[in-house]
Design a protein around this motif. Sequence first.
Motif, PDB file in Angstrom:
ATOM      1  N   VAL A  85       0.845  -1.200   0.000  1.00 59.33           N
ATOM      2  CA  VAL A  85       0.000   0.000   0.000  1.00 59.33           C
ATOM      3  C   VAL A  85       0.877   1.245   0.000  1.00 59.33           C
ATOM      4  O   VAL A  85       0.597   2.223  -0.705  1.00 59.33           O
ATOM      5  CB  VAL A  85      -0.959  -0.021   1.216  1.00 59.33           C
ATOM      6  CG1 VAL A  85      -1.641   1.327   1.391  1.00 59.33           C
ATOM      7  CG2 VAL A  85      -1.986  -1.119   1.056  1.00 59.33           C
ATOM      8  N   GLY A  86       1.966   1.203   0.756  1.00 57.74           N
ATOM      9  CA  GLY A  86       2.891   2.345   0.774  1.00 57.74           C
ATOM     10  C   GLY A  86       3.498   2.603  -0.587  1.00 57.74           C
ATOM     11  O   GLY A  86       3.638   3.764  -1.007  1.00 57.74           O
ATOM     12  N   GLU A  87       3.868   1.526  -1.270  1.00 51.45           N
ATOM     13  CA  GLU A  87       4.413   1.700  -2.621  1.00 51.45           C
ATOM     14  C   GLU A  87       3.364   2.296  -3.553  1.00 51.45           C
ATOM     15  O   GLU A  87       3.668   3.173  -4.376  1.00 51.45           O
ATOM     16  CB  GLU A  87       4.892   0.357  -3.170  1.00 51.45           C
ATOM     17  CG  GLU A  87       6.140  -0.173  -2.499  1.00 51.45           C
ATOM     18  CD  GLU A  87       6.517  -1.565  -2.987  1.00 51.45           C
ATOM     19  OE1 GLU A  87       5.892  -2.049  -3.942  1.00 51.45           O
ATOM     20  OE2 GLU A  87       7.441  -2.139  -2.396  1.00 51.45           O
ATOM     21  N   SER A  88       2.125   1.828  -3.427  1.00 52.38           N
ATOM     22  CA  SER A  88       1.055   2.374  -4.267  1.00 52.38           C
ATOM     23  C   SER A  88       0.834   3.846  -3.970  1.00 52.38           C
ATOM     24  O   SER A  88       0.649   4.664  -4.880  1.00 52.38           O
ATOM     25  CB  SER A  88      -0.240   1.596  -4.042  1.00 52.38           C
ATOM     26  OG  SER A  88      -0.073   0.251  -4.423  1.00 52.38           O
ATOM     27  N   VAL A  89       0.842   4.200  -2.692  1.00 50.10           N
ATOM     28  CA  VAL A  89       0.665   5.611  -2.309  1.00 50.10           C
ATOM     29  C   VAL A  89       1.818   6.447  -2.865  1.00 50.10           C
ATOM     30  O   VAL A  89       1.608   7.564  -3.355  1.00 50.10           O
ATOM     31  CB  VAL A  89       0.547   5.740  -0.773  1.00 50.10           C
ATOM     32  CG1 VAL A  89       0.663   7.187  -0.330  1.00 50.10           C
ATOM     33  CG2 VAL A  89      -0.754   5.125  -0.288  1.00 50.10           C
TER      34      VAL A  89
END
Length: 135
Positions: A85-89
């Motif tokens: 999720v952090g990478e997507s954000v």
Amino acid sequence: MTMIEIAALVVAVAFAVLVGYLVPVLMQVRKTVAESEQLLAKMNADLPPLVGELRAISQNLNNLTDQARDGVEHAAVLLHAVGEVGESVQQVHNVVRGSSGTLLTNVASVVAGFKAATHVMRERYRKEGEPHNGG
């Protein structure tokens, strides 16, 4: 008295003295054997419950170890999902900051992040439902 009579008398006295010393020693040996029998009987009565308790403690420790291992595995899955999720954000942030980012690209990035997170969570719940192999 002849020499043979004196020798027989000396042997008889020596035998009496020897018996006089051996009787207390034999009585002490008999007492020690009786105490040893009592000790062995007590050990035979006390050891099996102790061994059973040690086995139960060992089983409890094995169960706690398995639970700790499962907890670590679940935490790893959760941290992996948070990382994705952090990478997507981060990707969404980079697109928003870039001049070529459009609303459609931003929405697609958010949806990709959400899909990645839900995929990881589904995998986690699927693995939880599978039976554990003994090790």
